[in-house]
Design a protein around this motif. Structure first.
Motif, PDB file in Angstrom:
ATOM      1  N   SER A 120      -3.919   5.015   1.797  1.00 24.53           N
ATOM      2  CA  SER A 120      -3.442   3.598   1.836  1.00 24.53           C
ATOM      3  C   SER A 120      -4.947   2.715   2.070  1.00 24.53           C
ATOM      4  N   VAL A 121      -5.551   3.163   3.190  1.00 25.81           N
ATOM      5  CA  VAL A 121      -6.538   2.268   3.484  1.00 25.81           C
ATOM      6  C   VAL A 121      -7.651   2.336   2.396  1.00 25.81           C
ATOM      7  N   ALA A 122      -7.979   3.650   1.987  1.00 23.41           N
ATOM      8  CA  ALA A 122      -9.089   3.743   1.044  1.00 23.41           C
ATOM      9  C   ALA A 122      -8.692   2.986  -0.222  1.00 23.41           C
ATOM     10  N   PRO A 152      -2.323  17.790   1.031  1.00 23.45           N
ATOM     11  CA  PRO A 152      -0.905  18.031   1.479  1.00 23.45           C
ATOM     12  C   PRO A 152       0.090  16.818   1.021  1.00 23.45           C
ATOM     13  N   ALA A 153       1.144  17.066   0.794  1.00 21.04           N
ATOM     14  CA  ALA A 153       2.109  16.057   0.324  1.00 21.04           C
ATOM     15  C   ALA A 153       2.301  14.952   1.499  1.00 21.04           C
ATOM     16  N   PHE A 154       2.128  13.675   1.011  1.00 21.59           N
ATOM     17  CA  PHE A 154       2.191  12.557   1.745  1.00 21.59           C
ATOM     18  C   PHE A 154       2.942  11.455   1.370  1.00 21.59           C
ATOM     19  N   ALA A 155       3.750  11.715   0.336  1.00 19.78           N
ATOM     20  CA  ALA A 155       4.663  10.297  -0.048  1.00 19.78           C
ATOM     21  C   ALA A 155       5.617  10.041   0.971  1.00 19.78           C
ATOM     22  N   PRO A 156       5.613   8.576   1.369  1.00 16.50           N
ATOM     23  CA  PRO A 156       6.754   8.370   2.289  1.00 16.50           C
ATOM     24  C   PRO A 156       8.057   8.434   1.853  1.00 16.50           C
ATOM     25  N   ALA A 157       8.768   9.086   3.011  1.00 22.80           N
ATOM     26  CA  ALA A 157      10.170   9.887   2.698  1.00 22.80           C
ATOM     27  C   ALA A 157      11.040   9.367   3.934  1.00 22.80           C
ATOM     28  N   GLY A 208      -4.669  -0.312  -5.877  1.00 21.24           N
ATOM     29  CA  GLY A 208      -5.745   0.756  -5.489  1.00 21.24           C
ATOM     30  C   GLY A 208      -5.120   2.024  -4.704  1.00 21.24           C
ATOM     31  N   PRO A 209      -4.352   1.893  -3.732  1.00 23.56           N
ATOM     32  CA  PRO A 209      -3.576   3.019  -2.897  1.00 23.56           C
ATOM     33  C   PRO A 209      -3.042   3.963  -4.217  1.00 23.56           C
ATOM     34  N   MET A 210      -2.374   3.302  -5.408  1.00 29.02           N
ATOM     35  CA  MET A 210      -1.624   4.068  -6.259  1.00 29.02           C
ATOM     36  C   MET A 210      -2.847   4.919  -7.093  1.00 29.02           C
ATOM     37  N   LEU A 211      -4.013   4.543  -7.287  1.00 30.09           N
ATOM     38  CA  LEU A 211      -4.953   5.075  -8.049  1.00 30.09           C
ATOM     39  C   LEU A 211      -5.548   6.186  -6.997  1.00 30.09           C
ATOM     40  N   ILE A 212      -5.661   5.966  -5.898  1.00 29.52           N
ATOM     41  CA  ILE A 212      -6.274   6.920  -4.922  1.00 29.52           C
ATOM     42  C   ILE A 212      -5.172   7.883  -4.773  1.00 29.52           C
ATOM     43  N   ALA A 213      -3.757   7.699  -4.759  1.00 31.91           N
ATOM     44  CA  ALA A 213      -2.941   8.811  -4.633  1.00 31.91           C
ATOM     45  C   ALA A 213      -2.706   9.649  -5.740  1.00 31.91           C
ATOM     46  N   LEU A 214      -3.094   8.951  -6.960  1.00 31.50           N
ATOM     47  CA  LEU A 214      -2.994   9.648  -8.326  1.00 31.50           C
ATOM     48  C   LEU A 214      -3.922  10.730  -8.182  1.00 31.50           C
ATOM     49  N   ALA A 246       0.701  -1.078   0.052  1.00 32.16           N
ATOM     50  CA  ALA A 246       0.083   0.003  -0.005  1.00 32.16           C
ATOM     51  C   ALA A 246       0.872   1.369   0.110  1.00 32.16           C
ATOM     52  N   LEU A 247       1.964   1.310   0.674  1.00 27.47           N
ATOM     53  CA  LEU A 247       2.763   2.579   0.658  1.00 27.47           C
ATOM     54  C   LEU A 247       3.460   2.658  -0.343  1.00 27.47           C
ATOM     55  N   VAL A 248       4.057   1.472  -1.070  1.00 24.40           N
ATOM     56  CA  VAL A 248       4.702   1.643  -2.390  1.00 24.40           C
ATOM     57  C   VAL A 248       3.683   2.178  -3.441  1.00 24.40           C
ATOM     58  N   GLY A 249       2.191   1.629  -3.362  1.00 22.56           N
ATOM     59  CA  GLY A 249       1.416   2.042  -4.432  1.00 22.56           C
ATOM     60  C   GLY A 249       1.221   3.657  -4.131  1.00 22.56           C
ATOM     61  N   ALA A 250       1.039   4.185  -2.798  1.00 24.40           N
ATOM     62  CA  ALA A 250       0.950   5.415  -2.413  1.00 24.40           C
ATOM     63  C   ALA A 250       2.115   6.332  -2.840  1.00 24.40           C
ATOM     64  N   LEU A 251       3.251   5.783  -2.614  1.00 24.40           N
ATOM     65  CA  LEU A 251       4.494   6.460  -3.356  1.00 24.40           C
ATOM     66  C   LEU A 251       4.354   6.658  -4.884  1.00 24.40           C
ATOM     67  N   MET A 252       4.091   5.561  -5.640  1.00 18.58           N
ATOM     68  CA  MET A 252       3.864   5.531  -7.096  1.00 18.58           C
ATOM     69  C   MET A 252       2.946   6.600  -7.573  1.00 18.58           C
ATOM     70  N   GLY A 253       1.852   6.496  -6.848  1.00 20.20           N
ATOM     71  CA  GLY A 253       0.645   7.506  -7.352  1.00 20.20           C
ATOM     72  C   GLY A 253       0.966   8.951  -7.080  1.00 20.20           C
TER      73      GLY A 253
END
Length: 375
Positions: free
Chosen positions: A203-205, A237-242, A222-228, A60-67
């Motif tokens: 991530s959860v959504a 606000p910026a949320f990408a893992p760092a 799923g997280p990638m599309l929501i993050a997109l 999920a976190l990788v997907g959020a990072l990608m999106g």
């Protein structure tokens, strides 16, 4: 306690990654944890997979990072290369199928098992549908994760070499880059609390939406599309893992790949290993050749073209792109689109290559696969 044991193993992978970072190893947290996981699995000290919650969280976190990297400007910049990218994606799938067909002809592997094992991407989804498509699940899983392991090991090294040996950035570290004042800087934005809450919500959504829509690898896509959507809106606000959080994610990714290579798995396929490795090498070299052609045709840096077209291992490839300061948007777009295409076309390819034939009563799998199952 299994939870405490896995926490210690993951901490060991992180410590090994920190040492690799201090020594200037490219993508150190990914490579070091992959190596630690492989050693533990092959020595018999670890006999199970990474716990499900940890695996799903890392996806999920990788997907959020990608999106978060797929901004409107990045997608517009990639638009002129849409036709070459489509051609490369089709050629990659075609090359994998052709080599799988040759492997099935020359080895003791059924066509469904060979094709599913060689498909470039969507490892979890491919393994899941192996039973339904009359393939040997164990062989398909081994082929898929062996390829992911090879890509995860070689992509950071090759990307580092193609980039001219420049030191890696936040995800990879440079010589002497031990965690320091930024230890608690866990997301890309300045407001850490808001960013972390946003990351958790995305991530959860995303996981819930991915499951509801029955997407391939829902915890990732799923997280990638929501993050997109969140990134394109421009109001989130910026949320990408760092920082440390990103490093821990890459440790989980590397550990998940490494612990799959057990002695029992190697014993089961050792007779087929030379032909499988030869086929994988051919696929990887073919993809590298297509990356060179794509780079020359579009003016894309060779490193970005290689990471975008390398066959599978999307989590590891993204880690290499971030560590090497590559075009993460391009890599994420191409890898994600190919994953979706692979999941859609694979069943059709299998059915085309294995037309229905009369089978003896009670037959449920190809002959080659039945022999392996009885063992």
């Amino acid at each position: 306690m299994p939870g405490l044991r896995w926490a210690l193993i993951i901490a060991g992978g992180y410590a090994a990654g920190a040492v690799g970072s201090a020594l200037g190893v490219p993508s150190p947290y990914l490579l070091a944890s992959l190596l630690v996981g492989s050693v533990l699995a092959l020595s018999g000290r670890v006999r199970d997979r990474l716990p499900g919650p940890a695996n799903r969280t890392s996806q999920a976190l990788v997907g959020a990072l990608m999106g978060s990297h797929l901004t409107s400007s990045a997608l517009m910049a990639a638009a002129p290369s849409a036709l070459p990218l489509t051609a490369v994606t089709a050629a990659t799938i075609g090359l994998s199928v052709a080599i799988a067909w040759f492997l099935a002809r020359k080895g003791r592997i059924s066509r469904p098992s060979a094709v599913l094992g060689m498909m470039p991407g969507g490892s979890a989804g491919i393994v899941t549908c192996a039973d339904e498509l009359k393939a040997d699940v164990r062989l398909v899983a081994f082929n898929q994760y062996l390829r992911v392991g090879l890509v995860a090991t070689t992509a950071p090294l090759l990307a580092h070499w193609m980039a001219g040996g420049s030191s890696s950035g936040p995800a990879g570290g440079g010589p002497g880059s031990w965690p320091g004042p930024g230890l608690f800087h866990l997301v890309a934005g300045p407001d850490q609390l808001t960013g972390l809450l946003t990351l958790a919500a995305v991530s959860v959504a995303g996981v819930l939406a991915g499951r509801r829509l029955r997407l391939p690898t829902p915890a990732l896509i799923g997280p990638m599309l929501i993050a997109l959507v969140a990134t394109m809106s421009g109001v989130i606000p910026a949320f990408a893992p760092a920082g440390v959080l990103q490093d821990v994610v890459f440790v989980l990714v590397g550990m998940d790949v490494g612990v799959r290579f057990t002695r029992d798995t190697l014993r089961r396929v050792r007779g087929l290993l030379p032909s499988i490795l030869a086929a994988m090498t051919a696929v990887c070299l073919g993809c590298a050749g297509m990356a060179w052609i794509f780079a020359r045709a579009t003016g894309t840096p060779l490193m970005d073209a290689y990471l975008a077209t390398t066959p599978g291992g999307i989590n590891a490839v993204l880690a290499a792109a971030v560590s090497s300061h590559g075009d993460v948007a391009l890599v994420s777009t191409v890898q994600s689109l190919r994953l979706l295409v692979v999941m859609l076309v694979t069943p059709m390819i299998i059915r085309r290559l294995t037309p229905d034939r009369p089978k003896p009563a009670g037959t449920t799998a190809p002959a080659g696969d039945r022999r392996r199952v009885r063992r």
